[in-house]
Design a protein around this motif. Structure first.
Motif, PDB file in Angstrom:
ATOM      1  N   GLY A 299      14.367  -6.749  -1.691  1.00 58.03           N
ATOM      2  CA  GLY A 299      14.273  -5.295  -0.883  1.00 58.03           C
ATOM      3  C   GLY A 299      12.880  -4.864  -1.603  1.00 58.03           C
ATOM      4  N   PHE A 300      12.560  -5.105  -2.888  1.00 52.67           N
ATOM      5  CA  PHE A 300      11.520  -4.355  -3.483  1.00 52.67           C
ATOM      6  C   PHE A 300      10.111  -5.291  -2.803  1.00 52.67           C
ATOM      7  N   HIS A 301      10.142  -6.427  -2.659  1.00 48.10           N
ATOM      8  CA  HIS A 301       9.070  -7.121  -1.971  1.00 48.10           C
ATOM      9  C   HIS A 301       8.795  -6.901  -0.511  1.00 48.10           C
ATOM     10  N   LEU A 302      10.027  -6.733   0.261  1.00 48.84           N
ATOM     11  CA  LEU A 302       9.884  -6.155   1.647  1.00 48.84           C
ATOM     12  C   LEU A 302       9.188  -4.796   1.876  1.00 48.84           C
ATOM     13  N   VAL A 303       9.747  -4.056   0.901  1.00 45.74           N
ATOM     14  CA  VAL A 303       8.907  -2.715   1.242  1.00 45.74           C
ATOM     15  C   VAL A 303       7.484  -2.428   0.610  1.00 45.74           C
ATOM     16  N   GLY A 304       7.256  -3.478  -0.293  1.00 46.37           N
ATOM     17  CA  GLY A 304       5.869  -3.477  -0.757  1.00 46.37           C
ATOM     18  C   GLY A 304       4.609  -4.289   0.130  1.00 46.37           C
TER      19      GLY A 304
ATOM     20  N   LEU B 187      10.478  -3.564  14.073  1.00 47.77           N
ATOM     21  CA  LEU B 187       9.463  -3.767  13.430  1.00 47.77           C
ATOM     22  C   LEU B 187       8.040  -3.894  14.212  1.00 47.77           C
ATOM     23  N   GLY B 188       8.028  -4.053  15.498  1.00 47.70           N
ATOM     24  CA  GLY B 188       6.756  -4.286  16.187  1.00 47.70           C
ATOM     25  C   GLY B 188       6.436  -2.847  16.629  1.00 47.70           C
ATOM     26  N   ILE B 189       7.348  -2.107  16.853  1.00 43.69           N
ATOM     27  CA  ILE B 189       6.815  -0.586  17.369  1.00 43.69           C
ATOM     28  C   ILE B 189       6.469   0.231  16.192  1.00 43.69           C
ATOM     29  N   ARG B 190       7.253  -0.139  14.999  1.00 38.23           N
ATOM     30  CA  ARG B 190       6.616   0.476  13.656  1.00 38.23           C
ATOM     31  C   ARG B 190       5.384   0.123  13.425  1.00 38.23           C
ATOM     32  N   ALA B 191       4.914  -1.013  13.314  1.00 41.73           N
ATOM     33  CA  ALA B 191       3.578  -1.472  13.148  1.00 41.73           C
ATOM     34  C   ALA B 191       2.640  -1.053  14.206  1.00 41.73           C
ATOM     35  N   PHE B 192       3.177  -0.935  15.536  1.00 43.78           N
ATOM     36  CA  PHE B 192       2.243  -0.363  16.476  1.00 43.78           C
ATOM     37  C   PHE B 192       1.948   1.203  16.232  1.00 43.78           C
ATOM     38  N   LEU B 193       2.902   1.863  15.765  1.00 40.21           N
ATOM     39  CA  LEU B 193       2.776   3.449  15.308  1.00 40.21           C
ATOM     40  C   LEU B 193       1.848   3.565  14.177  1.00 40.21           C
ATOM     41  N   GLY B 194       1.830   2.261  13.202  1.00 36.71           N
ATOM     42  CA  GLY B 194       0.998   2.550  12.005  1.00 36.71           C
ATOM     43  C   GLY B 194       1.874   3.086  10.967  1.00 36.71           C
ATOM     44  N   TYR B 195       3.166   2.776  10.894  1.00 37.78           N
ATOM     45  CA  TYR B 195       4.244   3.225  10.182  1.00 37.78           C
ATOM     46  C   TYR B 195       4.826   2.415   9.040  1.00 37.78           C
ATOM     47  N   GLU B 196       5.022   2.167   7.866  1.00 40.46           N
ATOM     48  CA  GLU B 196       5.452   0.845   6.773  1.00 40.46           C
ATOM     49  C   GLU B 196       6.857   1.275   6.865  1.00 40.46           C
ATOM     50  N   LEU B 197       7.603   0.192   6.322  1.00 42.45           N
ATOM     51  CA  LEU B 197       9.153   0.355   6.411  1.00 42.45           C
ATOM     52  C   LEU B 197       9.423   1.503   5.556  1.00 42.45           C
TER      53      LEU B 197
END
Length: 226
Positions: A3-8, A80-90
């Motif tokens: 989980g730590f690596h995914l968030v980072g 995830l695709g929409i989050r990246a499109f909006l410019g927001y990280e996890l």
């Protein structure tokens, strides 16, 4: 540790480059939005929702055929695709659905029309819009016409006689003979199933309104004029 690596990790790296929203992000420059909405944003007070993010959210809402701001935020949180499109990280919280609704209410219609025209124009430049297909949308509007005043159209035989003798007010029936037989069979079955129901069965193919000939019965299969 996982989980730590995914968030980072950068969210863009988790989304394939050929993903639709990733391609849209790479080819469409949304910087045109800020000058359009600048007159409606205040320089003081709490930070407002980024206008580019707002327009992107509206675009996602349209593309995903979502009518609820709450459902829009729920989808963006999981996609995830929409989050990246909006410019927001996890780890970043997305805007509240209430914020989206309030922002929409504060902007005039002209801003939305300008944004839509600009986005479509950029898509045309990228070759994403061919223009060979046209789609027309419509909505039901209640007519100022009474169902009880519907009248039957002229039969084919009456239409021939009327053409010979002169014009008539009632329009002729244009449906095929087989179509009219189908309607008669359906109406006979409806009368048998509900013999005590008041009124008469009507269809747009066989009836019209003398005051408003453009009016149509919205649900002809179950409509009765009493």
């Amino acid at each position: 540790m996982l989980g730590f690596h995914l968030v980072g990790m950068s969210l863009v790296k988790l989304v394939p480059a050929h993903h639709f929203y990733q391609r849209l992000l790479q080819r469409i420059n949304f910087s045109f939005v800020r000058p359009l909405v600048a007159p409606f944003y205040s320089a003081i007070g709490r930070p407002a929702l980024d206008s580019v993010v707002f327009v992107k959210l509206l675009l996602v809402q349209h593309l995903e055929n979502i009518t609820s701001d709450r459902k829009l935020v729920e989808l963006a949180n999981l996609h995830l695709g929409i989050r990246a499109f909006l410019g927001y990280e996890l780890a970043q919280p997305l805007p509240s659905h209430r914020t989206i609704s309030r922002t929409r209410q504060r902007l005039p219609v002209a801003v939305f029309e300008a944004c839509f025209t600009q986005v479509v124009g950029l898509c045309v430049q990228q070759g994403w819009v061919s223009g060979h297909t046209q789609v027309v949308d419509s909505a039901y509007i209640k007519a100022n016409a009474s169902m009880s005043r519907l009248q039957a159209k002229r039969s084919r035989e009456a239409a021939v006689v009327t053409t010979t003798l002169g014009p008539a007010k009632a329009p002729p029936v244009t449906a095929s003979t087989e179509r009219l037989r189908h309607i008669q069979r359906f109406q006979a079955a409806s009368r048998k199933a509900g013999p005590n129901k008041p009124g008469q069965l009507v269809r747009n193919l066989t009836h019209y309104h003398p005051t408003d000939p453009e009016a149509r019965v919205a649900f002809s299969r179950a409509s009765r004029a009493s």
